[in-house]
Design a protein around this motif. Structure first.
Motif, PDB file in Angstrom:
ATOM      1  N   VAL A 178     -56.649 -37.326 -27.635  1.00 42.82           N
ATOM      2  CA  VAL A 178     -56.370 -36.184 -28.751  1.00 42.82           C
ATOM      3  C   VAL A 178     -56.418 -37.232 -30.085  1.00 42.82           C
ATOM      4  O   VAL A 178     -55.790 -38.404 -30.096  1.00 42.82           O
ATOM      5  CB  VAL A 178     -54.758 -35.840 -28.737  1.00 42.82           C
ATOM      6  CG1 VAL A 178     -54.526 -35.023 -29.892  1.00 42.82           C
ATOM      7  CG2 VAL A 178     -54.972 -35.006 -27.291  1.00 42.82           C
ATOM      8  N   VAL A 179     -56.821 -36.934 -31.026  1.00 47.47           N
ATOM      9  CA  VAL A 179     -57.222 -37.747 -32.391  1.00 47.47           C
ATOM     10  C   VAL A 179     -56.076 -37.295 -33.464  1.00 47.47           C
ATOM     11  O   VAL A 179     -55.876 -35.871 -33.740  1.00 47.47           O
ATOM     12  CB  VAL A 179     -58.372 -37.408 -32.956  1.00 47.47           C
ATOM     13  CG1 VAL A 179     -58.688 -38.191 -34.226  1.00 47.47           C
ATOM     14  CG2 VAL A 179     -59.593 -37.891 -32.137  1.00 47.47           C
ATOM     15  N   ALA A 180     -55.159 -38.374 -34.082  1.00 49.68           N
ATOM     16  CA  ALA A 180     -54.348 -38.184 -35.099  1.00 49.68           C
ATOM     17  C   ALA A 180     -55.122 -38.563 -36.364  1.00 49.68           C
ATOM     18  O   ALA A 180     -55.554 -39.598 -36.343  1.00 49.68           O
ATOM     19  CB  ALA A 180     -53.005 -39.015 -34.892  1.00 49.68           C
ATOM     20  N   ILE A 181     -55.096 -37.570 -37.444  1.00 48.35           N
ATOM     21  CA  ILE A 181     -55.362 -37.802 -38.538  1.00 48.35           C
ATOM     22  C   ILE A 181     -54.385 -37.483 -39.697  1.00 48.35           C
ATOM     23  O   ILE A 181     -53.596 -36.523 -39.648  1.00 48.35           O
ATOM     24  CB  ILE A 181     -56.735 -36.634 -38.973  1.00 48.35           C
ATOM     25  CG1 ILE A 181     -57.887 -37.129 -37.953  1.00 48.35           C
ATOM     26  CG2 ILE A 181     -57.291 -37.027 -40.269  1.00 48.35           C
ATOM     27  CD1 ILE A 181     -58.861 -36.091 -37.993  1.00 48.35           C
ATOM     28  N   LYS A 182     -54.302 -38.669 -40.596  1.00 49.07           N
ATOM     29  CA  LYS A 182     -53.265 -38.558 -41.729  1.00 49.07           C
ATOM     30  C   LYS A 182     -54.138 -38.775 -43.044  1.00 49.07           C
ATOM     31  O   LYS A 182     -54.814 -39.815 -43.276  1.00 49.07           O
ATOM     32  CB  LYS A 182     -52.334 -39.499 -41.437  1.00 49.07           C
ATOM     33  CG  LYS A 182     -51.336 -39.643 -42.533  1.00 49.07           C
ATOM     34  CD  LYS A 182     -50.089 -40.809 -42.402  1.00 49.07           C
ATOM     35  CE  LYS A 182     -49.255 -40.885 -43.560  1.00 49.07           C
ATOM     36  NZ  LYS A 182     -48.829 -39.476 -44.024  1.00 49.07           N
ATOM     37  N   PHE A 183     -53.744 -38.066 -44.078  1.00 48.62           N
ATOM     38  CA  PHE A 183     -54.252 -38.127 -45.436  1.00 48.62           C
ATOM     39  C   PHE A 183     -53.377 -39.261 -46.087  1.00 48.62           C
ATOM     40  O   PHE A 183     -52.162 -39.189 -45.949  1.00 48.62           O
ATOM     41  CB  PHE A 183     -54.443 -36.871 -46.281  1.00 48.62           C
ATOM     42  CG  PHE A 183     -55.416 -36.098 -45.549  1.00 48.62           C
ATOM     43  CD1 PHE A 183     -56.564 -35.971 -46.302  1.00 48.62           C
ATOM     44  CD2 PHE A 183     -55.227 -35.105 -44.869  1.00 48.62           C
ATOM     45  CE1 PHE A 183     -57.409 -34.951 -46.036  1.00 48.62           C
ATOM     46  CE2 PHE A 183     -56.035 -34.275 -44.006  1.00 48.62           C
ATOM     47  CZ  PHE A 183     -57.504 -34.174 -44.742  1.00 48.62           C
ATOM     48  N   LEU A 219     -65.253 -41.102 -32.888  1.00 49.90           N
ATOM     49  CA  LEU A 219     -65.088 -42.613 -32.471  1.00 49.90           C
ATOM     50  C   LEU A 219     -63.341 -42.645 -32.141  1.00 49.90           C
ATOM     51  O   LEU A 219     -63.022 -43.506 -31.093  1.00 49.90           O
ATOM     52  CB  LEU A 219     -65.301 -43.606 -33.643  1.00 49.90           C
ATOM     53  CG  LEU A 219     -66.652 -43.741 -33.870  1.00 49.90           C
ATOM     54  CD1 LEU A 219     -66.981 -44.348 -35.232  1.00 49.90           C
ATOM     55  CD2 LEU A 219     -67.391 -44.454 -32.663  1.00 49.90           C
ATOM     56  N   ALA A 220     -62.599 -42.004 -32.837  1.00 49.91           N
ATOM     57  CA  ALA A 220     -61.159 -41.933 -32.470  1.00 49.91           C
ATOM     58  C   ALA A 220     -60.840 -41.345 -31.146  1.00 49.91           C
ATOM     59  O   ALA A 220     -60.025 -41.857 -30.503  1.00 49.91           O
ATOM     60  CB  ALA A 220     -60.430 -41.612 -33.553  1.00 49.91           C
ATOM     61  N   SER A 221     -61.590 -40.410 -30.745  1.00 57.50           N
ATOM     62  CA  SER A 221     -61.430 -39.886 -29.573  1.00 57.50           C
ATOM     63  C   SER A 221     -61.662 -40.689 -28.150  1.00 57.50           C
ATOM     64  O   SER A 221     -61.216 -40.405 -27.266  1.00 57.50           O
ATOM     65  CB  SER A 221     -61.973 -38.600 -29.413  1.00 57.50           C
ATOM     66  OG  SER A 221     -63.553 -38.916 -28.994  1.00 57.50           O
ATOM     67  N   ALA A 268     -56.677 -42.207 -35.581  1.00 62.31           N
ATOM     68  CA  ALA A 268     -56.129 -43.104 -34.518  1.00 62.31           C
ATOM     69  C   ALA A 268     -56.076 -42.152 -33.205  1.00 62.31           C
ATOM     70  O   ALA A 268     -55.626 -40.636 -33.394  1.00 62.31           O
ATOM     71  CB  ALA A 268     -55.046 -43.802 -34.746  1.00 62.31           C
ATOM     72  N   PRO A 269     -56.150 -42.583 -32.016  1.00 60.97           N
ATOM     73  CA  PRO A 269     -55.670 -41.761 -30.858  1.00 60.97           C
ATOM     74  C   PRO A 269     -54.271 -41.402 -31.191  1.00 60.97           C
ATOM     75  O   PRO A 269     -53.489 -42.393 -31.496  1.00 60.97           O
ATOM     76  CB  PRO A 269     -55.795 -42.661 -29.762  1.00 60.97           C
ATOM     77  CG  PRO A 269     -56.984 -43.767 -30.051  1.00 60.97           C
ATOM     78  CD  PRO A 269     -56.955 -43.764 -31.753  1.00 60.97           C
TER      79      PRO A 269
END
Length: 226
Positions: A26-31, A56-58, A126-127
């Protein structure tokens, strides 16, 4: 709304992965708006498309990117990092690709594509289990059966239909990042030509995005019904 608990990232990642049936991470994305927000040890990405970064993060990588590392400017603009290129904003690009019967219809759809309304400096990827931050959105790639389980979890929690919103354009940027952030609801996309070609999203995969406020409630639903 309760404050997001970063300490539960590993628990959420494990729960979604095992109960829903997610093969990769699972990919975590933060602005972020200032590079001081980037956790120590996370390096800048090499220039590629946003959809490639999510893939790539996955697979286990962590990094950050500004608009300068985003090689797909349509995607970068959907994420609120910069203005859309003229051909994208006018619908001309998609008309030239044969996606619309007329330039006017291309412009109409381009105007309706979801975009992050707040301008940001960049994104951290990031994962989820490795993320030392509260994600604004999580994204994962799954087979349809796992998409069904996600929808069932949403229905269990809120007693309302899960209503996907996508157009086969700007899928990993607009559909599963911008849309959950702007609407406050999860979204599913069947992908787009760009994400399937460059990010190697598989024919049998779809992508799901969940905004921060829905992560804990859906995790609780997943725990209760699977």
């Amino acid at each position: 709304m309760a404050e997001y608990d970063v300490s539960k990232n590993k628990e959420y990642a494990s729960l979604f992965k095992e109960k829903i049936g997610i093969e990769d991470n699972v990919v975590a994305i933060k602005f972020f708006d200032d590079e001081s927000e980037i956790p120590i040890g996370i390096e800048k990405a090499k220039p590629v498309r946003h959809c490639e970064m999510v893939k790539l993060a996955s697979k286990g990588e962590s990094f950050y990117a500004t608009k300068d590392e985003q090689t797909c400017k349509g995607g970068s603009s959907a994420l609120g990092l910069e203005d859309a290129p003229k051909k994208v904003a006018s619908g001309e690009k998609y008309f030239e690709l044969g996606r619309f019967k007329s330039l006017e219809e291309g412009k109409k759809v381009a105007d309706n594509l979801t975009k992050v309304s707040t301008r940001h400096k960049g994104l951290i990827y990031a994962p989820l289990q490795d993320a030392e931050f509260a994600p604004d959105v999580i994204v994962y790639f799954v087979k349809p059966v796992a998409g069904m389980r996600t929808a069932q979890s949403y229905v269990y929690q809120y007693s309302e239909k899960f209503e996907p919103n996508f157009s086969g354009i700007q899928s990993l940027c607009g559909d599963v990042c911008a849309t959950p952030i702007e609407t406050g609801k999860p979204n599913i996309t069947l992908g787009c030509d760009g994400s399937r070609r460059t990010a190697k999203v598989k024919d049998e995969e779809l992508a799901i995005g969940i905004n921060q406020s829905e992560i804990a409630p859906l995790a609780e639903a997943v725990k209760n019904i699977f």
